[in-house]
Design an enzyme around this catalytic site. Structure first.
Site, PDB file in Angstrom:
ATOM      1  N   THR A  69       0.845  -0.993   0.074  1.00 31.29           N
ATOM      2  CA  THR A  69      -0.023   0.003  -0.116  1.00 31.29           C
ATOM      3  C   THR A  69       0.740   1.311   0.006  1.00 31.29           C
ATOM      4  O   THR A  69       1.815   1.401   0.701  1.00 31.29           O
ATOM      5  CB  THR A  69      -0.988   0.057   1.324  1.00 31.29           C
ATOM      6  OG1 THR A  69      -1.756  -0.921   1.201  1.00 31.29           O
ATOM      7  CG2 THR A  69      -1.718   1.306   1.351  1.00 31.29           C
ATOM      8  N   GLN A 104      -4.032  -6.973  -6.702  1.00 28.26           N
ATOM      9  CA  GLN A 104      -4.605  -7.737  -5.605  1.00 28.26           C
ATOM     10  C   GLN A 104      -5.913  -7.333  -5.286  1.00 28.26           C
ATOM     11  O   GLN A 104      -6.237  -6.087  -5.098  1.00 28.26           O
ATOM     12  CB  GLN A 104      -3.784  -7.344  -4.524  1.00 28.26           C
ATOM     13  CG  GLN A 104      -3.884  -8.352  -3.278  1.00 28.26           C
ATOM     14  CD  GLN A 104      -2.932  -7.963  -1.998  1.00 28.26           C
ATOM     15  OE1 GLN A 104      -2.969  -6.961  -1.521  1.00 28.26           O
ATOM     16  NE2 GLN A 104      -2.281  -9.118  -1.640  1.00 28.26           N
ATOM     17  N   HIS A 157      -6.832 -11.040  -1.645  1.00 30.23           N
ATOM     18  CA  HIS A 157      -6.226 -10.807  -0.507  1.00 30.23           C
ATOM     19  C   HIS A 157      -7.152 -11.410   0.613  1.00 30.23           C
ATOM     20  O   HIS A 157      -7.996 -10.862   1.018  1.00 30.23           O
ATOM     21  CB  HIS A 157      -6.238  -9.355  -0.390  1.00 30.23           C
ATOM     22  CG  HIS A 157      -5.205  -8.932   0.850  1.00 30.23           C
ATOM     23  ND1 HIS A 157      -4.695  -9.763   1.664  1.00 30.23           N
ATOM     24  CD2 HIS A 157      -4.815  -7.574   0.944  1.00 30.23           C
ATOM     25  CE1 HIS A 157      -4.013  -9.285   2.513  1.00 30.23           C
ATOM     26  NE2 HIS A 157      -3.958  -7.863   2.174  1.00 30.23           N
ATOM     27  N   ASN A 189      -3.724 -10.898   6.533  1.00 36.81           N
ATOM     28  CA  ASN A 189      -3.386  -9.465   7.068  1.00 36.81           C
ATOM     29  C   ASN A 189      -4.690  -8.889   7.884  1.00 36.81           C
ATOM     30  O   ASN A 189      -4.716  -7.729   8.228  1.00 36.81           O
ATOM     31  CB  ASN A 189      -2.926  -8.435   6.361  1.00 36.81           C
ATOM     32  CG  ASN A 189      -1.545  -8.810   5.499  1.00 36.81           C
ATOM     33  OD1 ASN A 189      -1.351  -9.855   4.934  1.00 36.81           O
ATOM     34  ND2 ASN A 189      -0.765  -7.846   5.660  1.00 36.81           N
ATOM     35  N   TYR A 232      -7.779  -8.563   6.992  1.00 32.87           N
ATOM     36  CA  TYR A 232      -8.757  -7.989   6.381  1.00 32.87           C
ATOM     37  C   TYR A 232     -10.138  -9.023   6.348  1.00 32.87           C
ATOM     38  O   TYR A 232     -10.220  -9.956   6.732  1.00 32.87           O
ATOM     39  CB  TYR A 232      -8.549  -7.461   4.870  1.00 32.87           C
ATOM     40  CG  TYR A 232      -7.388  -6.489   5.088  1.00 32.87           C
ATOM     41  CD1 TYR A 232      -7.450  -5.282   5.800  1.00 32.87           C
ATOM     42  CD2 TYR A 232      -6.014  -6.613   4.752  1.00 32.87           C
ATOM     43  CE1 TYR A 232      -6.479  -4.229   5.989  1.00 32.87           C
ATOM     44  CE2 TYR A 232      -4.844  -5.639   4.929  1.00 32.87           C
ATOM     45  CZ  TYR A 232      -5.351  -4.582   5.641  1.00 32.87           C
ATOM     46  OH  TYR A 232      -4.521  -3.607   5.959  1.00 32.87           O
ATOM     47  N   ARG A 278      -3.548 -14.735  -1.412  1.00 32.72           N
ATOM     48  CA  ARG A 278      -2.538 -14.458  -0.530  1.00 32.72           C
ATOM     49  C   ARG A 278      -3.402 -14.886   0.997  1.00 32.72           C
ATOM     50  O   ARG A 278      -4.364 -14.560   1.469  1.00 32.72           O
ATOM     51  CB  ARG A 278      -2.454 -13.023  -0.476  1.00 32.72           C
ATOM     52  CG  ARG A 278      -2.114 -12.187   0.908  1.00 32.72           C
ATOM     53  CD  ARG A 278      -0.805 -12.759   1.436  1.00 32.72           C
ATOM     54  NE  ARG A 278       0.420 -12.129   0.752  1.00 32.72           N
ATOM     55  CZ  ARG A 278       0.983 -11.151   0.935  1.00 32.72           C
ATOM     56  NH1 ARG A 278       0.336 -10.249   2.058  1.00 32.72           N
ATOM     57  NH2 ARG A 278       2.026 -10.389   0.205  1.00 32.72           N
ATOM     58  N   ASN A 296      -3.973  -6.096  12.425  1.00 30.41           N
ATOM     59  CA  ASN A 296      -5.424  -5.589  12.750  1.00 30.41           C
ATOM     60  C   ASN A 296      -5.785  -6.623  13.516  1.00 30.41           C
ATOM     61  O   ASN A 296      -7.304  -6.834  13.329  1.00 30.41           O
ATOM     62  CB  ASN A 296      -5.694  -5.769  11.282  1.00 30.41           C
ATOM     63  CG  ASN A 296      -5.474  -4.824  10.201  1.00 30.41           C
ATOM     64  OD1 ASN A 296      -5.182  -3.613  10.647  1.00 30.41           O
ATOM     65  ND2 ASN A 296      -5.276  -5.173   9.025  1.00 30.41           N
ATOM     66  N   ARG A 316       9.789  -3.980   0.805  1.00 30.98           N
ATOM     67  CA  ARG A 316      10.949  -2.985   0.988  1.00 30.98           C
ATOM     68  C   ARG A 316      11.803  -2.923   0.086  1.00 30.98           C
ATOM     69  O   ARG A 316      12.231  -2.134  -0.448  1.00 30.98           O
ATOM     70  CB  ARG A 316      11.088  -3.010   2.543  1.00 30.98           C
ATOM     71  CG  ARG A 316       9.898  -2.344   3.377  1.00 30.98           C
ATOM     72  CD  ARG A 316      10.240  -2.662   4.841  1.00 30.98           C
ATOM     73  NE  ARG A 316      10.363  -4.109   5.045  1.00 30.98           N
ATOM     74  CZ  ARG A 316      10.309  -4.774   6.383  1.00 30.98           C
ATOM     75  NH1 ARG A 316      10.632  -3.849   7.463  1.00 30.98           N
ATOM     76  NH2 ARG A 316      10.493  -5.847   6.725  1.00 30.98           N
TER      77      ARG A 316
END
Length: 359
Positions: free
Chosen positions: A25, A98, A174, A177, A179, A226, A234, A317
């Site tokens: 993101t 995604q 997705h 994470n 969500y 994913r 979260n 990263r």
């Protein structure tokens, strides 16, 4: 010998190498959450990766939970993403979108008509969300009604069709994470007593219905998934993560997906602090192409691919800060350090201004 630089075929998607750009993101979308030419340039710069997995893209207006995240549910957003796919394809790359619904990780300030965010159950997450102006506490979400679930599944299918219309080589659903789809999978966030809650089979039902809808729209050979079995991001957890995710992965083989993308460990924590989980079991259970993700450098990524532990490695990263990461790996060159202050702000700065190696 297969290594990180070997070509691969993930379903219908041909990869020039096994370096994958992980979904990141970046909060750079324009008005109406439309990808801009700057977004196209960002992805174009990174087209030498074997496959780009885009930043998460909300499938519908209610799927948004952060400001300036590019959606895939309006004609303008589809046109904006078409600029991105054209740029990446023009540079010889492959790119998959995604598909995202944040569920409870949102706020009425980010929702249509200031509505409550939705979730499998009315359980408020700990923490705060940035609404575009300020940080605010998460609110108590509204539990999705049983009658609403078919429309949600259809939204995922339509988003996949929109992605194909925008020129993407494939999509990644997705389901990690913390969500919405992960919220259904995990016991800490799913307290339903209907066909979508309780047993691991019921908690996985929505994800499997979404997979079916997306595969019917664009083909299983262009569909990836994913998962993040033990990440606590979260405010999420599961009482028996190995059992839950062994079951989920065990259901995937008949679908013949393009790939499975597994985020290992617990976010940015070092490996020695990762919660217990046997990722080798997932590899044994899953017969398709496996992407592993989190904390890899060149040596560990090369070892994972050459040993067969993974078919490709996703980098976040490192590719953010090194658009020419594949070439830097080839040459053994030094890497640019990421500018953490500009991950989610800065327009061009920290986005399209990282230096390339000299020719």
């Amino acid at each position: 010998m297969t290594d990180l630089f070997s070509p691969a075929r993930f379903g219908a998607i041909e990869l020039a190498n096994r370096v994958v750009m992980s979904s990141l993101t970046r909060n750079r979308a324009g008005a109406g959450n439309v990808p801009t030419p700057l977004v196209a340039e960002y992805y174009r710069q990174r087209a030498s990766a074997g496959l780009i997995l885009t930043e998460a893209s909300p499938i519908c207006a209610a799927g948004h939970g952060y400001p300036r995240t590019p959606g895939i549910h309006t004609p303008e957003q589809i046109a904006g993403w078409k600029q991105v796919t054209d740029a990446v394809h023009g540079a010889g790359g492959k790119i998959a979108l995604q598909l995202w619904h944040v569920g409870r990780i949102s706020h009425p300030d980010l929702q249509p008509d200031s509505a409550l965010p939705v979730a499998p159950s009315a359980i408020r997450p700990a923490g705060q969300v940035f609404t575009g102006q300020e940080m605010k506490d998460f609110v108590m979400p509204r539990a999705l009604e049983l009658a609403e679930i078919p429309a949600l599944v259809a939204d995922f299918g339509q988003a996949a069709r929109n992605a194909a219309d925008a020129g993407f080589d494939g999509v990644e659903i997705h389901a990690g994470n913390g969500y919405l789809l992960d919220q259904f999978l995990r016991s800490s966030t799913n307290r339903r007593t209907d066909a979508y809650g309780g047993s691991k089979e019921n908690r996985a039902r929505l994800l499997l219905e979404v997979l079916d809808a997306v595969c019917r729209e664009i083909g299983s050979d262009r569909t990836g998934l994913r998962l993040s079995p033990v990440t606590p991001f979260n405010d999420i957890s599961d009482d028996h993560p190995q059992e839950t995710f062994d079951y989920v992965v065990g259901q995937l083989n008949p679908l013949q997906l393009a790939f499975l993308d597994v985020l290992q460990g617990a976010g940015g924590a070092p490996r020695e602090q990762w919660p217990p989980f046997d990722y080798d079991r997932l590899r044994a259970l899953y017969s398709g192409n496996l992407i592993l993700n989190n904390g890899y450098d060149f040596a560990t990524a090369q070892a994972a691919v050459t040993s067969g532990a993974a078919d490709a490695i996703a980098f976040g990263r490192l590719l953010l800060a090194n658009p020419d990461l594949v070439e830097r790996f080839r040459r053994g060159a030094a890497l640019n350090p990421p500018d953490y202050a500009t991950f989610y702000t800065g327009e061009e700065k920290g986005y399209t201004d990282y230096p390339f190696l000299p020719d």
